[in-house]
Design an enzyme around this catalytic site. Structure first.
Site, PDB file in Angstrom:
ATOM      1  N   TRP A 183       9.187   0.953 -14.226  1.00 29.50           N
ATOM      2  CA  TRP A 183       9.526   0.772 -12.812  1.00 29.50           C
ATOM      3  C   TRP A 183      10.440  -0.449 -12.760  1.00 29.50           C
ATOM      4  O   TRP A 183      10.016  -1.562 -13.026  1.00 29.50           O
ATOM      5  CB  TRP A 183       8.257   0.560 -11.987  1.00 29.50           C
ATOM      6  CG  TRP A 183       8.501   0.209 -10.549  1.00 29.50           C
ATOM      7  CD1 TRP A 183       8.682  -1.034 -10.033  1.00 29.50           C
ATOM      8  CD2 TRP A 183       8.574   1.112  -9.443  1.00 29.50           C
ATOM      9  NE1 TRP A 183       8.862  -0.971  -8.673  1.00 29.50           N
ATOM     10  CE2 TRP A 183       8.800   0.325  -8.283  1.00 29.50           C
ATOM     11  CE3 TRP A 183       8.476   2.489  -9.302  1.00 29.50           C
ATOM     12  CZ2 TRP A 183       8.914   0.883  -7.023  1.00 29.50           C
ATOM     13  CZ3 TRP A 183       8.594   3.036  -8.047  1.00 29.50           C
ATOM     14  CH2 TRP A 183       8.812   2.255  -6.919  1.00 29.50           C
ATOM     15  N   GLU A 230      -1.986   5.591  11.996  1.00 27.35           N
ATOM     16  CA  GLU A 230      -1.498   6.404  10.886  1.00 27.35           C
ATOM     17  C   GLU A 230      -2.607   7.168  10.184  1.00 27.35           C
ATOM     18  O   GLU A 230      -2.455   8.353   9.876  1.00 27.35           O
ATOM     19  CB  GLU A 230      -0.799   5.512   9.843  1.00 27.35           C
ATOM     20  CG  GLU A 230       0.605   5.091  10.204  1.00 27.35           C
ATOM     21  CD  GLU A 230       1.207   4.230   9.100  1.00 27.35           C
ATOM     22  OE1 GLU A 230       2.361   4.492   8.721  1.00 27.35           O
ATOM     23  OE2 GLU A 230       0.538   3.290   8.624  1.00 27.35           O
ATOM     24  N   GLU A 264       1.425  -4.223  13.427  1.00 27.73           N
ATOM     25  CA  GLU A 264       1.197  -3.577  12.132  1.00 27.73           C
ATOM     26  C   GLU A 264      -0.237  -3.069  12.027  1.00 27.73           C
ATOM     27  O   GLU A 264      -0.489  -1.961  11.528  1.00 27.73           O
ATOM     28  CB  GLU A 264       1.517  -4.548  10.994  1.00 27.73           C
ATOM     29  CG  GLU A 264       1.185  -4.028   9.609  1.00 27.73           C
ATOM     30  CD  GLU A 264       1.962  -2.786   9.201  1.00 27.73           C
ATOM     31  OE1 GLU A 264       1.582  -2.171   8.184  1.00 27.73           O
ATOM     32  OE2 GLU A 264       2.939  -2.416   9.892  1.00 27.73           O
ATOM     33  N   LYS A 276      -1.344   0.870  11.439  1.00 27.44           N
ATOM     34  CA  LYS A 276      -2.200   1.328  10.342  1.00 27.44           C
ATOM     35  C   LYS A 276      -3.329   2.199  10.872  1.00 27.44           C
ATOM     36  O   LYS A 276      -3.662   3.226  10.289  1.00 27.44           O
ATOM     37  CB  LYS A 276      -2.795   0.126   9.589  1.00 27.44           C
ATOM     38  CG  LYS A 276      -1.842  -0.529   8.645  1.00 27.44           C
ATOM     39  CD  LYS A 276      -1.509   0.371   7.458  1.00 27.44           C
ATOM     40  CE  LYS A 276      -0.124   0.091   6.944  1.00 27.44           C
ATOM     41  NZ  LYS A 276       0.978   0.519   7.800  1.00 27.44           N
ATOM     42  N   ASN A 331       4.750  -4.642 -19.542  1.00 23.53           N
ATOM     43  CA  ASN A 331       4.515  -4.558 -18.103  1.00 23.53           C
ATOM     44  C   ASN A 331       4.412  -5.976 -17.566  1.00 23.53           C
ATOM     45  O   ASN A 331       3.816  -6.840 -18.214  1.00 23.53           O
ATOM     46  CB  ASN A 331       3.210  -3.826 -17.790  1.00 23.53           C
ATOM     47  CG  ASN A 331       3.297  -2.348 -18.016  1.00 23.53           C
ATOM     48  OD1 ASN A 331       4.345  -1.824 -18.357  1.00 23.53           O
ATOM     49  ND2 ASN A 331       2.189  -1.660 -17.849  1.00 23.53           N
ATOM     50  N   GLY A 332       4.949  -6.227 -16.384  1.00 29.41           N
ATOM     51  CA  GLY A 332       4.858  -7.543 -15.778  1.00 29.41           C
ATOM     52  C   GLY A 332       6.223  -8.156 -15.554  1.00 29.41           C
ATOM     53  O   GLY A 332       7.251  -7.473 -15.600  1.00 29.41           O
ATOM     54  N   HIS A 345      -0.299  -8.138  33.412  1.00 34.02           N
ATOM     55  CA  HIS A 345       0.836  -7.380  33.926  1.00 34.02           C
ATOM     56  C   HIS A 345       0.652  -5.884  33.705  1.00 34.02           C
ATOM     57  O   HIS A 345       1.616  -5.162  33.436  1.00 34.02           O
ATOM     58  CB  HIS A 345       2.135  -7.882  33.284  1.00 34.02           C
ATOM     59  CG  HIS A 345       2.431  -9.312  33.598  1.00 34.02           C
ATOM     60  ND1 HIS A 345       3.064  -9.719  34.755  1.00 34.02           N
ATOM     61  CD2 HIS A 345       2.142 -10.455  32.923  1.00 34.02           C
ATOM     62  CE1 HIS A 345       3.165 -11.031  34.770  1.00 34.02           C
ATOM     63  NE2 HIS A 345       2.610 -11.505  33.669  1.00 34.02           N
ATOM     64  N   ARG A 363       1.899   6.373 -11.218  1.00 33.65           N
ATOM     65  CA  ARG A 363       2.196   4.964 -10.979  1.00 33.65           C
ATOM     66  C   ARG A 363       3.639   4.748 -10.525  1.00 33.65           C
ATOM     67  O   ARG A 363       3.991   3.676 -10.060  1.00 33.65           O
ATOM     68  CB  ARG A 363       1.949   4.157 -12.265  1.00 33.65           C
ATOM     69  CG  ARG A 363       0.508   4.146 -12.700  1.00 33.65           C
ATOM     70  CD  ARG A 363       0.364   3.670 -14.131  1.00 33.65           C
ATOM     71  NE  ARG A 363       0.681   2.270 -14.284  1.00 33.65           N
ATOM     72  CZ  ARG A 363      -0.187   1.272 -14.165  1.00 33.65           C
ATOM     73  NH1 ARG A 363      -1.443   1.544 -13.881  1.00 33.65           N
ATOM     74  NH2 ARG A 363       0.174   0.023 -14.344  1.00 33.65           N
ATOM     75  N   LYS A 421       5.945   9.605   2.787  1.00 28.98           N
ATOM     76  CA  LYS A 421       6.054   8.242   2.264  1.00 28.98           C
ATOM     77  C   LYS A 421       7.435   7.653   2.508  1.00 28.98           C
ATOM     78  O   LYS A 421       7.578   6.511   2.919  1.00 28.98           O
ATOM     79  CB  LYS A 421       5.742   8.238   0.760  1.00 28.98           C
ATOM     80  CG  LYS A 421       5.699   6.849   0.147  1.00 28.98           C
ATOM     81  CD  LYS A 421       4.606   6.007   0.770  1.00 28.98           C
ATOM     82  CE  LYS A 421       4.603   4.582   0.262  1.00 28.98           C
ATOM     83  NZ  LYS A 421       3.689   3.733   1.028  1.00 28.98           N
ATOM     84  N   CYS A 459       4.798  -0.148 -14.117  1.00 30.55           N
ATOM     85  CA  CYS A 459       5.130   0.447 -15.408  1.00 30.55           C
ATOM     86  C   CYS A 459       3.875   0.902 -16.138  1.00 30.55           C
ATOM     87  O   CYS A 459       2.780   0.440 -15.877  1.00 30.55           O
ATOM     88  CB  CYS A 459       5.869  -0.566 -16.271  1.00 30.55           C
ATOM     89  SG  CYS A 459       7.248  -1.377 -15.452  1.00 30.55           S
TER      90      CYS A 459
END
Length: 608
Positions: A75, A488, A481, A485, A101-102, A504, A27, A603, A2
């Site tokens: 948000w 990407e 992962e 990254k 915010n929070g 193997h 944001r 995204k 936010c």
């Protein structure tokens, strides 16, 4: 997350607030609103959707006169995006307006307390309790009132508060959520981030936790929670607007990696109370959990990797069989869904086309749906039976970082919740895991503070043509992962392999100078992965190893070792991935790639 903007001075405030909020659009948000003092009262206008909706309602701010006000872009975390859930929130009388915010961790108990005092709630948000609590304590001194509120509220917050009784004053507070004060001539500002006010001033105060600010147009006073006045140095901003949006970081990806301690904390801590996991946002009783015979975890990309870790955690703690499916495969493979099947959907955006289609297919076949989603009110969230939100805030960089680590955090909470419900986790063991979970944000911060070590290693190996990631057990899941990254954002070919599969076929690819990244955080598998490192070293590989602190014997085999703080082996995934994120980032920077917007990627994948 936010955005907050506030102004007090001699100019018309509404256009300034709208322009400041536009500077914070990067944001991410789902609604916006402003509160302006005029004609002896606080006037509020807010709207769901883009800022353009609010801007149109206000005619660019021209039809809302006044020289003091606060604005907010929201948000959603508590309650879906709507006009009612938008900020600012007001007390029942409308005398007090608040932007926040929070996350207020004890908002449910506060809401119950205030309802008992006759306060009527009109939104689903945690923020509204602050407006009513401020009204409850208010006896004419706004600073004293806000300090009482701070002593009652638990969680993270940045607040901007205005009141009918104080036409020439604004109060602001910061705790665990960013807030700055901008200094001007006969005018002053508050903002959650520098871009909002950079057009008007480059002189700011950087607030610390539990500092309270009193703003008038001609002065700013800062107090601690004991109401002792504090003297602060003025910080002069020398960034341009583009840099300011990134908080001074070169790229959004680095900014978002650096936000991970807070994002993980926001996801975990509100759901741990008195050493118990309390998932009050989902409806899964002990009987419901006992009735689960099988779980499918369905996701795409990075979220799928989080699901693989989730499988290990659920099977280990709750003893429920789990299958992890790629959403694009699940929807077409005629999955067997019987009574007692729970489908866990993981998605950052909540709009991923394949994942949404898989959800609908599972529901059609009679499965109950629990989704782990970052975006409140998204399609997946709306169509699920239960939703556990990851409060990561928006990600701007295409390569996911904080969304992934908050998804892992959410999966640990679900696994532990189920394990305790089914009585497979002893009280002492649960206490130990929870204690370790609570320490994860600080341990992630420690890793980030040693990022120069990874930067150095990346500077020596950014020209690698092929990179192999090795791991066993949960380390293999995280290796996948890490490999993603790197692919990407640096465009280097990389693959992740279960280290036990080396002989193997995979070992045929290892030759002199091949870069291997070996994950060795699982204590019961440490000797096994050490043997695998010896095998690739014997074929000429260069090895970067990641291990828990204390396992110094790995230094005899690896060329470079990055240590993560010691924790429960089940929880290492959240820590282990951070050096891999940093490595991918620094390699991409060294190669001159577009870190935040890698080629061919989007995204949110909203088409099949």
């Amino acid at each position: 997350m936010c955005g907050i903007v506030g102004y007090i001075g001699e100019r018309q405030v509404a256009p300034i607030l709208l322009e400041g909020l536009k500077k914070l659009e990067y944001r991410g948000y789902d609604s916006a609103g402003i509160a302006v003092y005029h004609d002896a009262k606080v006037n509020v206008v807010k709207a769901k959707g883009r800022l353009s909706v609010l801007d149109e309602r206000l005619a660019g701010g021209l039809n809302m006169p006044g020289t003091m006000g606060i604005g907010h872009t929201r948000w959603a975390t508590h309650g879906a995006p709507s006009d009612l859930n938008s900020h600012p929130h007001t007390s029942t009388s409308g005398c007090i307006a608040v932007v926040h915010n929070g996350i207020i961790e004890n908002y449910l108990s506060l809401r119950e307390f205030l309802s008992g005092k006759g306060y009527a709630f009109v939104s689903d948000t945690d923020t509204e309790v602050i407006a009513h609590l401020t009204d409850y304590y208010y006896k004419g001194d706004l600073i004293e009132t806000i300090i009482k509120v701070m002593n009652r509220v638990e969680g993270s917050y940045a607040l901007g508060v205005i009141c009918d009784d104080y036409p020439d004053e604004m109060v602001a507070v910061r705790k665990d959520s960013p807030l700055i004060v901008g200094l001007g001539y006969q005018e002053n500002f508050i903002a959650s981030d520098i871009p909002a006010i950079l057009e008007h001033t480059r002189s700011i105060y950087l607030l610390e936790d539990k500092e309270v600010v009193l703003l008038r147009k001609h002065e700013v006073k800062i107090y601690n929670i004991d109401r002792e006045e504090i003297q602060k140095e003025v910080f002069t901003v020398n960034w341009d607007v583009a840099s300011a949006e990134k908080g001074g970081y070169e790229h959004f990806m680095m900014k978002e990696m650096s936000e991970q301690p807070k994002a993980i904390k926001d996801t975990i801590l509100p759901r741990i109370r008195n050493k118990e996991v309390v998932l009050s946002d989902i409806d899964l009783s002990k009987a419901d959990v006992s009735a689960i015979k099988k779980i499918y975890i369905v996701a795409c990309g990075t979220a799928w990797h989080a699901g693989l870790v989730g499988k290990t955690a659920i099977e280990r703690l709750a003893k429920i069989p789990v299958e992890v499916d790629l959403a694009s495969e699940f929807r077409y493979r005629d999955p067997i869904i019987e009574e007692g099947t729970l489908v866990i959907i993981i998605s950052q955006s909540g709009e991923t086309a394949d994942t949404l289609a898989a959800l609908r297919e599972a529901k059609k076949r009679g499965a109950k749906i629990l989704s782990v989603v970052n975006v409140v009110g998204s399609s997946i969230a709306r169509e699920s039976d239960n939703v556990l939100y990851t409060w990561a805030g928006p990600e701007i960089a295409v390569a996911s970082t904080k969304a992934y680590t908050t998804q892992l955090s959410a999966m640990y909470l679900i696994a532990l919740h189920m394990g305790v419900m089914k009585e497979y986790v002893a009280r002492q063991d649960a206490d130990t895991i929870i204690s370790n979970l609570e320490q994860i944000p600080d341990k992630v911060q420690r890793i980030l503070e040693s990022k120069k070590d990874i930067q150095y290693f990346a500077s020596k190996h950014y020209n690698a043509k092929d990179v192999f990631f090795l791991g066993r057990g949960m380390d293999y899941n995280v290796a996948m992962e890490g490999s993603l990254k790197l692919k990407e954002i640096s465009y280097i070919h990389s693959e992740a392999y279960a280290a036990g599969e080396l002989k193997h076929g995979t070992i045929a690819l290892i030759e002199e100078g091949t870069l291997v990244i070996a994950l060795a955080t699982q204590k019961h598998l440490f000797d096994k992965i050490l043997s695998n490192i010896k095998e690739v070293k014997a074929r000429g590989a260069v090895v970067l190893a990641i291990a828990q602190e204390g396992h110094v014997e790995i230094e005899k085999e690896a060329d470079f070792v990055m240590y993560i703080p010691e924790t429960d082996p089940l929880l290492t995934a959240v820590l282990t991935v951070v050096p891999l994120q940093l490595f991918a980032y620094y390699v991409s920077v060294e190669k001159g790639c577009d870190v935040d917007k890698p080629r061919n990627l989007a995204k949110s994948v909203t088409v099949e």
